[in-house]
Write a protein that holds these residues in place. Structure first.
Motif, PDB file in Angstrom:
ATOM      1  N   UNK A 203       0.824  -1.207   0.000  1.00 43.05           N
ATOM      2  CA  UNK A 203       0.000   0.000   0.000  1.00 43.05           C
ATOM      3  C   UNK A 203       0.859   1.259   0.000  1.00 43.05           C
ATOM      4  N   UNK A 204       1.978   1.220   0.728  1.00 36.05           N
ATOM      5  CA  UNK A 204       2.867   2.372   0.770  1.00 36.05           C
ATOM      6  C   UNK A 204       3.442   2.712  -0.587  1.00 36.05           C
ATOM      7  N   UNK A 205       3.877   1.692  -1.323  1.00 31.08           N
ATOM      8  CA  UNK A 205       4.412   1.927  -2.665  1.00 31.08           C
ATOM      9  C   UNK A 205       3.334   2.439  -3.612  1.00 31.08           C
ATOM     10  N   UNK A 206       2.110   1.955  -3.433  1.00 28.56           N
ATOM     11  CA  UNK A 206       1.007   2.458  -4.252  1.00 28.56           C
ATOM     12  C   UNK A 206       0.841   3.956  -4.076  1.00 28.56           C
ATOM     13  N   UNK A 207       0.919   4.439  -2.847  1.00 29.18           N
ATOM     14  CA  UNK A 207       0.814   5.871  -2.574  1.00 29.18           C
ATOM     15  C   UNK A 207       2.005   6.630  -3.130  1.00 29.18           C
ATOM     16  N   UNK A 208       3.190   6.010  -3.066  1.00 29.09           N
ATOM     17  CA  UNK A 208       4.394   6.666  -3.574  1.00 29.09           C
ATOM     18  C   UNK A 208       4.287   6.887  -5.078  1.00 29.09           C
ATOM     19  N   UNK A 209       3.783   5.902  -5.799  1.00 30.89           N
ATOM     20  CA  UNK A 209       3.605   6.042  -7.245  1.00 30.89           C
ATOM     21  C   UNK A 209       2.598   7.139  -7.568  1.00 30.89           C
ATOM     22  N   UNK A 210       1.513   7.196  -6.812  1.00 38.65           N
ATOM     23  CA  UNK A 210       0.489   8.215  -7.053  1.00 38.65           C
ATOM     24  C   UNK A 210       1.096   9.616  -6.964  1.00 38.65           C
ATOM     25  N   UNK A 211       2.008   9.808  -6.028  1.00 38.32           N
ATOM     26  CA  UNK A 211       2.617  11.114  -5.842  1.00 38.32           C
ATOM     27  C   UNK A 211       3.509  11.561  -6.982  1.00 38.32           C
ATOM     28  N   UNK A 212       3.918  10.616  -7.856  1.00 37.54           N
ATOM     29  CA  UNK A 212       4.808  10.980  -8.961  1.00 37.54           C
ATOM     30  C   UNK A 212       4.071  11.452 -10.208  1.00 37.54           C
ATOM     31  N   UNK A 213       2.755  11.527 -10.156  1.00 37.61           N
ATOM     32  CA  UNK A 213       1.991  11.911 -11.347  1.00 37.61           C
ATOM     33  C   UNK A 213       2.392  13.261 -11.948  1.00 37.61           C
ATOM     34  N   UNK A 214       2.709  14.290 -11.143  1.00 36.56           N
ATOM     35  CA  UNK A 214       3.127  15.559 -11.760  1.00 36.56           C
ATOM     36  C   UNK A 214       4.334  15.414 -12.670  1.00 36.56           C
ATOM     37  N   UNK A 215       5.277  14.534 -12.303  1.00 36.70           N
ATOM     38  CA  UNK A 215       6.456  14.321 -13.142  1.00 36.70           C
ATOM     39  C   UNK A 215       6.052  13.663 -14.451  1.00 36.70           C
ATOM     40  N   UNK A 216       5.225  12.630 -14.373  1.00 40.75           N
ATOM     41  CA  UNK A 216       4.785  11.934 -15.585  1.00 40.75           C
ATOM     42  C   UNK A 216       3.995  12.870 -16.495  1.00 40.75           C
ATOM     43  N   UNK A 217       3.168  13.719 -15.893  1.00 43.04           N
ATOM     44  CA  UNK A 217       2.398  14.672 -16.687  1.00 43.04           C
ATOM     45  C   UNK A 217       3.328  15.619 -17.434  1.00 43.04           C
ATOM     46  N   UNK A 218       4.382  16.072 -16.771  1.00 42.02           N
ATOM     47  CA  UNK A 218       5.343  16.971 -17.414  1.00 42.02           C
ATOM     48  C   UNK A 218       6.025  16.287 -18.591  1.00 42.02           C
ATOM     49  N   UNK A 219       6.387  15.010 -18.417  1.00 38.01           N
ATOM     50  CA  UNK A 219       7.072  14.285 -19.483  1.00 38.01           C
ATOM     51  C   UNK A 219       6.135  14.004 -20.653  1.00 38.01           C
ATOM     52  N   UNK A 220       4.912  13.538 -20.347  1.00 39.36           N
ATOM     53  CA  UNK A 220       3.948  13.249 -21.420  1.00 39.36           C
ATOM     54  C   UNK A 220       3.587  14.528 -22.168  1.00 39.36           C
ATOM     55  N   UNK A 221       3.479  15.649 -21.445  1.00 40.98           N
ATOM     56  CA  UNK A 221       3.198  16.928 -22.091  1.00 40.98           C
ATOM     57  C   UNK A 221       4.290  17.274 -23.089  1.00 40.98           C
ATOM     58  N   UNK A 222       5.541  17.081 -22.693  1.00 42.32           N
ATOM     59  CA  UNK A 222       6.668  17.394 -23.581  1.00 42.32           C
ATOM     60  C   UNK A 222       6.639  16.528 -24.834  1.00 42.32           C
ATOM     61  N   UNK A 223       6.320  15.229 -24.651  1.00 45.21           N
ATOM     62  CA  UNK A 223       6.277  14.321 -25.802  1.00 45.21           C
ATOM     63  C   UNK A 223       5.064  14.604 -26.672  1.00 45.21           C
ATOM     64  N   UNK A 224       3.895  14.784 -26.032  1.00 41.33           N
ATOM     65  CA  UNK A 224       2.640  14.998 -26.751  1.00 41.33           C
ATOM     66  C   UNK A 224       2.697  16.279 -27.584  1.00 41.33           C
ATOM     67  N   UNK A 225       3.200  17.349 -26.970  1.00 42.45           N
ATOM     68  CA  UNK A 225       3.247  18.643 -27.648  1.00 42.45           C
ATOM     69  C   UNK A 225       4.558  18.856 -28.383  1.00 42.45           C
ATOM     70  N   UNK A 226       5.398  17.814 -28.410  1.00 41.10           N
ATOM     71  CA  UNK A 226       6.685  17.860 -29.105  1.00 41.10           C
ATOM     72  C   UNK A 226       7.540  19.023 -28.620  1.00 41.10           C
ATOM     73  N   UNK A 227       7.579  19.179 -27.316  1.00 43.66           N
ATOM     74  CA  UNK A 227       8.400  20.205 -26.707  1.00 43.66           C
ATOM     75  C   UNK A 227       9.675  19.574 -26.175  1.00 43.66           C
ATOM     76  N   UNK A 228      10.767  20.327 -26.135  1.00 42.61           N
ATOM     77  CA  UNK A 228      12.016  19.769 -25.597  1.00 42.61           C
ATOM     78  C   UNK A 228      11.881  19.446 -24.109  1.00 42.61           C
TER      79      UNK A 228
END
Length: 292
Positions: free
Chosen positions: A95-120
């Motif tokens: 359960x602890x690791x599940x919560x830890x992964x949830x907290x990393x969503x802002x990082x993943x969003x930043x990366x997917x945004x860069x790839x999706x919008x073709x930004x560096x």
């Protein structure tokens, strides 16, 4: 402290606690039932409550066909794939690791945004990804040794988080024509739950399910405090200040590990503390970049 400031802090603390409690609640339910036997009832209960409030009490209009199509895509990403895989992963991850992964969503969003919008991809984004990844590996290491997590479980959890991040971007870049937030959440939750029904029916095994108080408590907690109240608190925080709101995600790994330790007896070791610090540092780096 001003009244509105106190309200924001109270809302943020309650959000972090409720949001991170989902991992422990899921683990408790899995002791009595199969993953989809927990997830599907949760979605239908939450959707029924939200749609009843939105359409019967608040008299909000029903979405158009075009809007329902967009809600179906959002529900597929945000409910069917994300939460469907999440509840499966929690069979193999603490359960602890599940919560830890949830907290990393802002990082993943930043990366997917860069790839999706073709930004560096910026140096800060790469550095944040490294810190968060290192933190998860460090926190997971002793849990893998003690069978609190498996590599397959971590991979499924990662895929679910990618789907959640993609869903968040899809939601933010779509036009919702002034649909009430309860209407959006209600319909995307309902449609996402409907998409899971074939998986529920094909995987159901009566011998693996005991419909006891543990199962009922898990479903109701995930449906009401998590799917309804936590989401509404998050939206309140976003409307008040989007930048400050994202910082409340920093508390999710901490509160998640604390809840898991108290309710599930999961170990909190030096590895856990170091891993959480790494993840929070990575999240802080991304938020500093967003603020700039």
């Amino acid at each position: 402290m001003k009244a509105n400031g106190f309200t924001s802090v109270a809302a943020g603390l309650l959000f972090a606690i409720l949001w991170s409690s989902a991992s422990a609640a899921t683990k408790i339910g899995l002791a009595s039932a199969q993953p989809f036997v927990i997830a599907v009832p949760r979605f239908f209960i939450a959707a029924l409550v939200m749609l009843l409030i939105a359409h019967a009490i608040l008299k909000k209009p029903v979405p158009s066909i075009a809007e329902l199509r967009k809600l179906a895509v959002y529900g597929l990403l945000n409910v069917t794939i994300y939460l469907g895989l999440y509840v499966i992963a929690m069979q193999h991850v603490s359960a602890g690791l599940g919560s830890l992964f949830v907290g990393t969503n802002p990082v993943m969003i930043s990366i997917i945004t860069a790839v999706w919008l073709k930004q560096p991809v910026t140096f800060k984004t790469i550095g944040s990804l490294f810190l968060c990844s290192a933190g998860i590996v460090i926190a997971a290491y002793p849990l893998l040794q003690e069978s609190y997590a498996t590599p397959a479980g971590l991979l499924i959890l990662l895929i679910s988080m990618i789907s959640y991040s993609a869903g968040a971007l899809y939601f933010s870049r779509s036009t919702w024509n002034h649909l009430h937030i309860l209407t959006i959440n209600g319909w995307q939750t309902l449609l996402g739950g409907i998409f899971l029904l074939p998986f529920l029916f094909t995987s159901y095994d009566q011998s693996e399910n005991v419909f006891d108080l543990r199962w009922l408590g898990s479903v109701l907690w995930l449906a009401v405090p998590v799917s309804i109240f936590a989401v509404q608190l998050w939206l309140y925080l976003l409307r008040a200040n989007p930048v400050k709101a994202s910082f409340w995600l920093f508390l999710c790994p901490i509160s998640g590990f604390c809840i898991a330790a108290v309710l599930m007896g999961e170990p909190v070791t030096t590895y856990t503390i170091i891993g959480v610090v790494f993840v929070i540092a990575g999240l802080y780096m991304v938020q500093r970049q967003s603020k700039a």
